[in-house]
Design a protein around this motif. Structure first.
Motif, mmCIF file in Angstrom:
data_model
loop_
_atom_site.group_PDB
_atom_site.id
_atom_site.type_symbol
_atom_site.label_atom_id
_atom_site.label_comp_id
_atom_site.label_asym_id
_atom_site.label_seq_id
_atom_site.Cartn_x
_atom_site.Cartn_y
_atom_site.Cartn_z
ATOM 1 N N ARG A 136 38.986 36.950 47.428
ATOM 2 C CA ARG A 136 39.984 35.894 47.573
ATOM 3 C C ARG A 136 40.004 35.489 49.041
ATOM 4 O O ARG A 136 40.440 36.239 49.903
ATOM 5 C CB ARG A 136 41.357 36.405 47.128
ATOM 6 C CG ARG A 136 42.481 35.392 47.172
ATOM 7 C CD ARG A 136 43.726 35.995 46.542
ATOM 8 N NE ARG A 136 44.871 35.103 46.617
ATOM 9 C CZ ARG A 136 45.773 35.139 47.611
ATOM 10 N NH1 ARG A 136 45.632 36.000 48.592
ATOM 11 N NH2 ARG A 136 46.803 34.320 47.607
ATOM 12 N N PHE A 150 44.807 33.679 34.686
ATOM 13 C CA PHE A 150 43.827 33.831 35.743
ATOM 14 C C PHE A 150 44.333 34.817 36.789
ATOM 15 O O PHE A 150 45.519 34.795 37.110
ATOM 16 C CB PHE A 150 43.583 32.442 36.372
ATOM 17 C CG PHE A 150 42.455 32.391 37.350
ATOM 18 C CD1 PHE A 150 41.168 32.133 36.925
ATOM 19 C CD2 PHE A 150 42.681 32.583 38.697
ATOM 20 C CE1 PHE A 150 40.121 32.072 37.834
ATOM 21 C CE2 PHE A 150 41.649 32.526 39.601
ATOM 22 C CZ PHE A 150 40.362 32.268 39.169
ATOM 23 N N PRO A 151 43.507 35.713 37.347
ATOM 24 C CA PRO A 151 42.058 35.814 37.149
ATOM 25 C C PRO A 151 41.623 36.734 36.008
ATOM 26 O O PRO A 151 40.457 36.789 35.670
ATOM 27 C CB PRO A 151 41.600 36.388 38.486
ATOM 28 C CG PRO A 151 42.720 37.301 38.885
ATOM 29 C CD PRO A 151 43.978 36.602 38.437
ATOM 30 N N MET A 187 35.990 31.245 36.715
ATOM 31 C CA MET A 187 35.884 31.523 38.141
ATOM 32 C C MET A 187 34.582 30.956 38.686
ATOM 33 O O MET A 187 33.531 31.103 38.055
ATOM 34 C CB MET A 187 35.955 33.027 38.403
ATOM 35 C CG MET A 187 36.365 33.375 39.820
ATOM 36 S SD MET A 187 36.616 35.154 40.122
ATOM 37 C CE MET A 187 38.057 35.480 39.116
ATOM 38 N N LYS A 203 41.395 31.010 47.409
ATOM 39 C CA LYS A 203 40.632 30.822 46.178
ATOM 40 C C LYS A 203 39.749 32.034 45.915
ATOM 41 O O LYS A 203 39.126 32.583 46.824
ATOM 42 C CB LYS A 203 39.758 29.570 46.285
ATOM 43 C CG LYS A 203 39.095 29.160 44.977
ATOM 44 C CD LYS A 203 38.459 27.791 45.103
ATOM 45 C CE LYS A 203 37.967 27.273 43.762
ATOM 46 N NZ LYS A 203 37.441 25.903 43.858
ATOM 47 N N ARG A 204 39.711 32.447 44.642
ATOM 48 C CA ARG A 204 38.829 33.542 44.245
ATOM 49 C C ARG A 204 37.480 32.997 43.804
ATOM 50 O O ARG A 204 37.414 31.998 43.093
ATOM 51 C CB ARG A 204 39.459 34.340 43.096
ATOM 52 C CG ARG A 204 40.721 35.077 43.471
ATOM 53 C CD ARG A 204 41.350 35.708 42.236
ATOM 54 N NE ARG A 204 42.577 36.414 42.560
ATOM 55 C CZ ARG A 204 43.762 35.848 42.694
ATOM 56 N NH1 ARG A 204 43.889 34.538 42.526
ATOM 57 N NH2 ARG A 204 44.834 36.569 42.979
ATOM 58 N N LYS A 205 36.407 33.696 44.216
ATOM 59 C CA LYS A 205 35.062 33.346 43.779
ATOM 60 C C LYS A 205 34.281 34.627 43.494
ATOM 61 O O LYS A 205 34.535 35.673 44.097
ATOM 62 C CB LYS A 205 34.326 32.525 44.855
ATOM 63 C CG LYS A 205 34.850 31.110 45.037
ATOM 64 C CD LYS A 205 33.975 30.347 46.019
ATOM 65 C CE LYS A 205 34.477 28.928 46.246
ATOM 66 N NZ LYS A 205 33.598 28.177 47.176
ATOM 67 N N THR A 256 39.545 35.647 32.855
ATOM 68 C CA THR A 256 38.128 35.288 32.983
ATOM 69 C C THR A 256 37.212 36.416 32.512
ATOM 70 O O THR A 256 36.017 36.194 32.315
ATOM 71 C CB THR A 256 37.780 34.945 34.446
ATOM 72 O OG1 THR A 256 38.000 36.096 35.265
ATOM 73 C CG2 THR A 256 38.629 33.787 34.954
ATOM 74 N N TYR A 304 34.655 39.876 42.704
ATOM 75 C CA TYR A 304 35.158 38.668 43.356
ATOM 76 C C TYR A 304 35.965 38.978 44.616
ATOM 77 O O TYR A 304 36.406 40.097 44.858
ATOM 78 C CB TYR A 304 35.988 37.819 42.386
ATOM 79 C CG TYR A 304 37.223 38.489 41.815
ATOM 80 C CD1 TYR A 304 38.435 38.431 42.478
ATOM 81 C CD2 TYR A 304 37.171 39.155 40.592
ATOM 82 C CE1 TYR A 304 39.571 39.026 41.950
ATOM 83 C CE2 TYR A 304 38.296 39.749 40.048
ATOM 84 C CZ TYR A 304 39.496 39.681 40.738
ATOM 85 O OH TYR A 304 40.616 40.281 40.209
#
Length: 413
Positions: free
Chosen positions: A353, A142-143, A291, A363-365, A146, A351
């Protein structure tokens, strides 16, 4: 250079200099209540022909200034755009009408970034700032793990154990589903293990010898069969051999695909980039870390004004390519930027962070889907940008509904 790259990837600064002094900025995921999207009715549609040609660029896009002059869409127009088509593995298709319930949040205002340079070049702007991720310590974790590859030539990102988020134009040209999307497959990154493959071959050889050598490899017939099989594998993209330590793909069939009606307009009108996203459900669940979705914040809330995404650019055969860049401008639904990218990376998950609320960890989104290189109208002049489709509260509610099948887990985002 490599150490600097991964410092930038994993440690996004949360500080900025103002008048010569350091000031901490609030780079936090602030959860907000999401409007509720409810299924109203589902209709069966005729099966698509899957005959459209893939298009990586949409023409005559309403640009930043154009969008500012458009009136805000009515609730009924939003519900029409957020209604969605689902095409299934067997070629059947449905249309689901939806209703929006709950308070609609005010959209992020259109903000122009001052000092953004105007460029008129290809998707890679000047010096190529992309990084190929070749080290398997990063590639399979990760990341970067993904990121996925679509059989239609695009990229995507894992958003659940069975779902991939990508661009709508990777499977549909706005009027019809593209060639190859009927048997759509998703490639998940894996690393070949030469020693494991050798053990498997040795095990098979031992079983053949234990059976009395009835099918000896030295026979002319078996040699011919092996040669034919080798030729078939070399001619197949799925079975292509790669060097030890290089990535390959584990291909999985897609069970169904969801596309918003705002994109799949059929013969009724032109496509709009605002809805260039799609969700794919895989036939088999994977075991990789995925993610989560996030609501796209305004430019001023981006750490350093930067976004990140990874995809499989066509000019770097089967290499995962990572890039980060600052956002030049935004509208309510789109991010305009100059991240270096080539075709093949479209559909990648953009994304950020940020810090989690009341926690020290970051946190990554996913906050957008990379749509690709587009020409847009700005003050009546055609300018080119690389464009990403923002995940707004309503789009979050829609994608969340697609993933979970209900809105029970979609109240906050």
């Amino acid at each position: 250079m490599e150490n600097m790259l991964f410092w930038l990837i994993f440690f996004t600064p949360g500080w900025t200099l103002i008048a010569g002094s350091a000031m901490e900025q609030d780079f936090t995921w602030h959860l907000r209540k999401i409007p509720q999207l409810v299924r109203e009715r589902t209709f069966r549609l005729s099966s698509p022909a899957f005959e459209a040609d893939a298009k990586m660029m949409v023409s005559a896009v309403c640009g930043i200034e154009c969008q500012k002059e458009l009136p805000a869409p009515s609730l009924s127009e939003l519900e029409e755009s957020l209604s969605y088509e689902t095409v299934f593995e067997n070629g059947t298709r449905t249309l689901t009408r939806v209703k929006v319930q709950g308070e609609l949040l005010e959209p992020t205002g259109n903000v122009s970034a001052t000092g953004a340079s105007v460029r008129k070049k290809r998707q890679v702007y000047g010096t190529d700032s992309r990084f190929s991720i070749l080290d398997k310590r990063f590639l399979t974790n990760f990341p970067f793990s993904t990121a996925v590859k679509l059989s239609t030539g695009c990229s995507g990102i894992l958003v659940s154990p069975k779902h991939v988020l990508t661009a709508a134009h990777c499977v549909h040209d706005g009027r019809e589903y593209i060639k190859g999307s009927k048997k759509l497959r998703v490639g998940l990154l894996k690393m070949r293990n030469k020693r494991r493959n050798k053990k498997r071959r040795d095990s098979k050889r031992s079983r053949r010898e234990a059976n009395g050598g009835e099918q000896r490899e030295s026979t002319k017939e078996n040699l011919q069969e092996r040669a034919q099989g080798s030729r078939r594998r070399k001619g197949s993209g799925r079975g292509q051999r790669v060097a030890d330590g290089r990535p390959s793909f584990q291909w999985t069939r897609v069970k169904n695909t969801h596309i918003p009606k705002g994109w799949a307009r059929g013969q009724s009108g032109d496509v709009t980039l605002d809805f260039d996203y799609a969700l794919l459900e895989l036939k088999r669940a994977h075991k990789k870390k995925y993610m989560e979705l996030g609501i796209s914040p305004a430019i001023k809330k981006l750490p350093g004004g930067m976004i990140h995404f990874s995809g499989f650019d066509n000019d770097r055969a089967d290499q995962l390519v990572y890039r980060f860049c600052s956002v030049a401008d935004e509208s309510n639904d789109l991010l305009y930027q100059y991240c270096d990218a080539e075709s093949g990376s479209t559909g990648s998950g953009v994304y950020l962070r940020l810090k989690e609320p009341d926690k020290k960890n970051w946190k990554r989104k996913i906050i957008a889907v990379y749509s690709g290189h587009q020409w847009v109208d700005v003050h009546g002049v055609q300018k080119d940008y690389n464009v990403a489709v923002r995940i707004t509260p309503l789009k979050y509610a829609q994608i969340c509904l697609w993933i979970h099948g209900n809105d029970a887990n979609c109240a906050y985002g």
